[in-house]
Design a protein around this motif. Structure first.
Motif, PDB file in Angstrom:
ATOM      1  N   GLY A   1     -16.922 -13.692  -1.812  1.00  0.00           N
ATOM      2  CA  GLY A   1     -15.518 -14.067  -1.900  1.00  0.00           C
ATOM      3  C   GLY A   1     -14.761 -13.383  -3.023  1.00  0.00           C
ATOM      4  N   ASN A   2     -15.378 -12.385  -3.660  1.00  0.00           N
ATOM      5  CA  ASN A   2     -14.705 -11.645  -4.729  1.00  0.00           C
ATOM      6  C   ASN A   2     -13.758 -10.616  -4.128  1.00  0.00           C
ATOM      7  N   PRO A   3     -12.505 -10.557  -4.618  1.00  0.00           N
ATOM      8  CA  PRO A   3     -11.532  -9.601  -4.062  1.00  0.00           C
ATOM      9  C   PRO A   3     -11.835  -8.175  -4.483  1.00  0.00           C
ATOM     10  N   ASN A   4     -11.558  -7.235  -3.582  1.00  0.00           N
ATOM     11  CA  ASN A   4     -11.704  -5.807  -3.852  1.00  0.00           C
ATOM     12  C   ASN A   4     -10.483  -5.075  -3.332  1.00  0.00           C
ATOM     13  N   LEU A   5     -10.036  -4.077  -4.095  1.00  0.00           N
ATOM     14  CA  LEU A   5      -8.913  -3.238  -3.696  1.00  0.00           C
ATOM     15  C   LEU A   5      -9.413  -1.825  -3.522  1.00  0.00           C
ATOM     16  N   ASP A   6      -8.945  -1.161  -2.468  1.00  0.00           N
ATOM     17  CA  ASP A   6      -9.291   0.233  -2.218  1.00  0.00           C
ATOM     18  C   ASP A   6      -8.011   1.032  -2.063  1.00  0.00           C
ATOM     19  N   ASN A   7      -8.012   2.246  -2.601  1.00  0.00           N
ATOM     20  CA  ASN A   7      -6.881   3.146  -2.403  1.00  0.00           C
ATOM     21  C   ASN A   7      -6.739   3.485  -0.927  1.00  0.00           C
ATOM     22  N   ILE A   8      -5.514   3.682  -0.499  1.00  0.00           N
ATOM     23  CA  ILE A   8      -5.238   4.150   0.858  1.00  0.00           C
ATOM     24  C   ILE A   8      -5.162   5.668   0.770  1.00  0.00           C
ATOM     25  N   GLN A   9      -6.162   6.343   1.316  1.00  0.00           N
ATOM     26  CA  GLN A   9      -6.271   7.792   1.195  1.00  0.00           C
ATOM     27  C   GLN A   9      -5.485   8.541   2.277  1.00  0.00           C
ATOM     28  N   ASP A  10      -5.382   7.961   3.444  1.00  0.00           N
ATOM     29  CA  ASP A  10      -4.785   8.623   4.595  1.00  0.00           C
ATOM     30  C   ASP A  10      -3.268   8.416   4.620  1.00  0.00           C
ATOM     31  N   ASP A  11      -2.508   9.503   4.706  1.00  0.00           N
ATOM     32  CA  ASP A  11      -1.041   9.415   4.726  1.00  0.00           C
ATOM     33  C   ASP A  11      -0.526   8.605   5.905  1.00  0.00           C
ATOM     34  N   GLU A  12      -1.146   8.774   7.069  1.00  0.00           N
ATOM     35  CA  GLU A  12      -0.708   8.040   8.255  1.00  0.00           C
ATOM     36  C   GLU A  12      -0.935   6.538   8.066  1.00  0.00           C
ATOM     37  N   GLU A  13      -2.095   6.166   7.539  1.00  0.00           N
ATOM     38  CA  GLU A  13      -2.369   4.752   7.275  1.00  0.00           C
ATOM     39  C   GLU A  13      -1.372   4.204   6.261  1.00  0.00           C
ATOM     40  N   TYR A  14      -1.073   4.983   5.214  1.00  0.00           N
ATOM     41  CA  TYR A  14      -0.131   4.526   4.200  1.00  0.00           C
ATOM     42  C   TYR A  14       1.249   4.276   4.811  1.00  0.00           C
ATOM     43  N   GLU A  15       1.689   5.173   5.684  1.00  0.00           N
ATOM     44  CA  GLU A  15       2.999   5.000   6.327  1.00  0.00           C
ATOM     45  C   GLU A  15       3.034   3.720   7.162  1.00  0.00           C
ATOM     46  N   ILE A  16       1.956   3.443   7.878  1.00  0.00           N
ATOM     47  CA  ILE A  16       1.874   2.226   8.693  1.00  0.00           C
ATOM     48  C   ILE A  16       1.960   0.991   7.800  1.00  0.00           C
ATOM     49  N   VAL A  17       1.217   1.018   6.692  1.00  0.00           N
ATOM     50  CA  VAL A  17       1.196  -0.109   5.758  1.00  0.00           C
ATOM     51  C   VAL A  17       2.565  -0.271   5.094  1.00  0.00           C
ATOM     52  N   ALA A  18       3.168   0.820   4.661  1.00  0.00           N
ATOM     53  CA  ALA A  18       4.484   0.762   4.029  1.00  0.00           C
ATOM     54  C   ALA A  18       5.528   0.212   5.003  1.00  0.00           C
ATOM     55  N   ASP A  19       5.470   0.628   6.259  1.00  0.00           N
ATOM     56  CA  ASP A  19       6.399   0.105   7.263  1.00  0.00           C
ATOM     57  C   ASP A  19       6.193  -1.392   7.473  1.00  0.00           C
ATOM     58  N   ALA A  20       4.931  -1.823   7.515  1.00  0.00           N
ATOM     59  CA  ALA A  20       4.631  -3.244   7.693  1.00  0.00           C
ATOM     60  C   ALA A  20       5.161  -4.049   6.505  1.00  0.00           C
ATOM     61  N   PHE A  21       4.998  -3.518   5.297  1.00  0.00           N
ATOM     62  CA  PHE A  21       5.507  -4.199   4.110  1.00  0.00           C
ATOM     63  C   PHE A  21       7.037  -4.251   4.133  1.00  0.00           C
ATOM     64  N   ASP A  22       7.676  -3.161   4.539  1.00  0.00           N
ATOM     65  CA  ASP A  22       9.135  -3.150   4.658  1.00  0.00           C
ATOM     66  C   ASP A  22       9.621  -4.215   5.637  1.00  0.00           C
ATOM     67  N   GLU A  23       8.890  -4.389   6.727  1.00  0.00           N
ATOM     68  CA  GLU A  23       9.256  -5.429   7.692  1.00  0.00           C
ATOM     69  C   GLU A  23       9.142  -6.813   7.064  1.00  0.00           C
TER      70      GLU A  23
END
Length: 107
Positions: free
Chosen positions: A69-91
């Motif tokens: 149950g320990n949280p982990n953060l990973d960098n988003i390396q892929d530009d396409e994945e980052y764009e999808i995530v950024a769009d979802a956050f904007d929504e």
């Protein structure tokens, strides 16, 4: 860019994360939200100090918990994945109104 160092609850139930940056410095961030995009969990962090804070820059990372149950953060390396995530956050921002999130942090 950074690694998750710790994830804490403060007395006001405000979640914070201390990021260890590539240059060896640490950056304290407020957890804005944990959200899902394309079946994966992500976390949005707002720096508490520094130029990123003044500019309202938000950091997005992949989020998951290990078997204990320990949280982990990973960098988003892929530009396409980052764009999808950024769009979802904007929504999310459009739905929740960013000002309401900021007001909650300040109170």
């Amino acid at each position: 860019m950074a690694e998750k160092e710790n994830l804490n609850n403060t007395a006001e139930e405000e979640m914070t994360v201390t990021l260890s940056l590539d240059d060896g410095t640490e950056l304290e961030c407020i957890v804005l939200t944990i959200f899902e995009a394309q079946g994966k969990d992500y976390i949005a962090l707002l720096p508490m100090e520094g130029p990123e804070s003044e500019e309202g820059e938000v950091f997005l990372y992949r989020y998951h918990e290990d078997a204990d149950g320990n949280p982990n953060l990973d960098n988003i390396q892929d530009d396409e994945e980052y764009e999808i995530v950024a769009d979802a956050f904007d929504e999310l921002l459009d739905e929740a109104e960013y000002d309401e999130l900021v007001e909650e942090e300040e109170s």
